[in-house]
Design a protein around this motif. Structure first.
Motif, PDB file in Angstrom:
ATOM      1  N   GLU A  28       0.836  -1.211   0.000  1.00 57.18           N
ATOM      2  CA  GLU A  28       0.000   0.000   0.000  1.00 57.18           C
ATOM      3  C   GLU A  28       0.866   1.253   0.000  1.00 57.18           C
ATOM      4  O   GLU A  28       0.623   2.197  -0.757  1.00 57.18           O
TER       5      GLU A  28
ATOM      6  N   ARG B 281       2.696   1.619  -3.409  1.00 55.88           N
ATOM      7  CA  ARG B 281       1.788   2.113  -4.458  1.00 55.88           C
ATOM      8  C   ARG B 281       1.645   3.626  -4.373  1.00 55.88           C
ATOM      9  O   ARG B 281       1.665   4.315  -5.387  1.00 55.88           O
TER      10      ARG B 281
ATOM     11  N   PRO C 196       2.008   2.128  -8.727  1.00 56.51           N
ATOM     12  CA  PRO C 196       1.610   0.713  -8.783  1.00 56.51           C
ATOM     13  C   PRO C 196       2.466  -0.162  -9.679  1.00 56.51           C
ATOM     14  O   PRO C 196       2.516  -1.374  -9.487  1.00 56.51           O
ATOM     15  N   GLN C 197       3.161   0.448 -10.653  1.00 58.87           N
ATOM     16  CA  GLN C 197       3.961  -0.364 -11.573  1.00 58.87           C
ATOM     17  C   GLN C 197       5.466  -0.193 -11.354  1.00 58.87           C
ATOM     18  O   GLN C 197       6.262  -0.687 -12.148  1.00 58.87           O
TER      19      GLN C 197
ATOM     20  N   THR D 119       7.426  -1.868  -6.018  1.00 63.56           N
ATOM     21  CA  THR D 119       6.062  -2.285  -5.683  1.00 63.56           C
ATOM     22  C   THR D 119       5.809  -3.696  -6.196  1.00 63.56           C
ATOM     23  O   THR D 119       5.241  -4.540  -5.488  1.00 63.56           O
TER      24      THR D 119
ATOM     25  N   LYS E 166       4.902  -7.222  -4.194  1.00 60.31           N
ATOM     26  CA  LYS E 166       3.726  -8.035  -4.522  1.00 60.31           C
ATOM     27  C   LYS E 166       4.124  -9.469  -4.852  1.00 60.31           C
ATOM     28  O   LYS E 166       3.457 -10.421  -4.433  1.00 60.31           O
TER      29      LYS E 166
END
Length: 182
Positions: free
Chosen positions: A70, A73, A78-79, A83, A87
């Motif tokens: 979180e 991001r 997010p990419q 990050t 993930k």
């Protein structure tokens, strides 16, 4: 910080309880001094989540990875590779916990983002593809696992070479998928 470096050293020495203590102290100090969204804090969270995973404190590691993702991001996007690595590590942890559907979902998200940002022939993208194949085996989706692992193996042979450890793991996983199909 010095505590972060100490935690890294203790982790490399496989002194996980001591590493965890140092990592927790580093995280607390950095949060107080730098705020929750500073890159050093994200690094501390990543390190602590890894240590907790090594100690097999999976619930705590999962919570730390989710918090890290979180924050990453928000801070990195997010990419961003950081990050995506967080993930992917959470997906690996979920696989260890036998939460295969959740692990598959995360691996697919990471794979799609890596294909867009890094390209389909990047080593990280191909590694994620192999990880997805492993999850599919655990879910008993052998035919899809075979297809995914064949693609990963072909790419890894081109990018890393046939004798690289990651390539060999993909080959072993493909053999496993084939054997499980008879």
């Amino acid at each position: 910080t010095a505590l972060s470096l100490l935690a890294d050293t203790l982790t490399h020495e496989e002194k996980y309880p001591e590493a965890e203590k140092a990592a927790r102290e580093a995280l607390e100090m950095d949060r107080r001094a730098l705020g929750s969204d500073h890159p050093s804090v994200l690094r501390d969270m990543f390190n602590l989540a890894g240590i907790l995973t090594e100690e097999q404190h999976y619930a705590d590691a999962e919570e730390m990875f989710k918090e890290l993702i979180e924050s990453a991001r928000r801070v990195l996007g997010p990419q961003h590779p950081g990050t995506l690595v967080a993930k992917s590590n959470l997906a690996t942890l979920l696989r260890k916990e036998q939460h295969y559907a959740d692990a598959e979902k995360l691996e697919r998200e990471v794979l799609e983002a890596q294909r867009q940002t890094l390209g389909p022939e990047h080593a990280s993208t191909l590694l994620t593809l192999g990880n997805l194949g492993s999850v599919l085996i655990e879910e008993k989706h052998y035919s899809e696992a075979e297809q995914v692992l064949r693609e990963a193996l072909a790419g890894l042979r081109r990018v890393l070479g046939p004798s690289h450890e990651v390539t060999e793991t993909a080959a072993q996983n493909l053999a496993r998928a084939l054997a499980l199909q008879g």
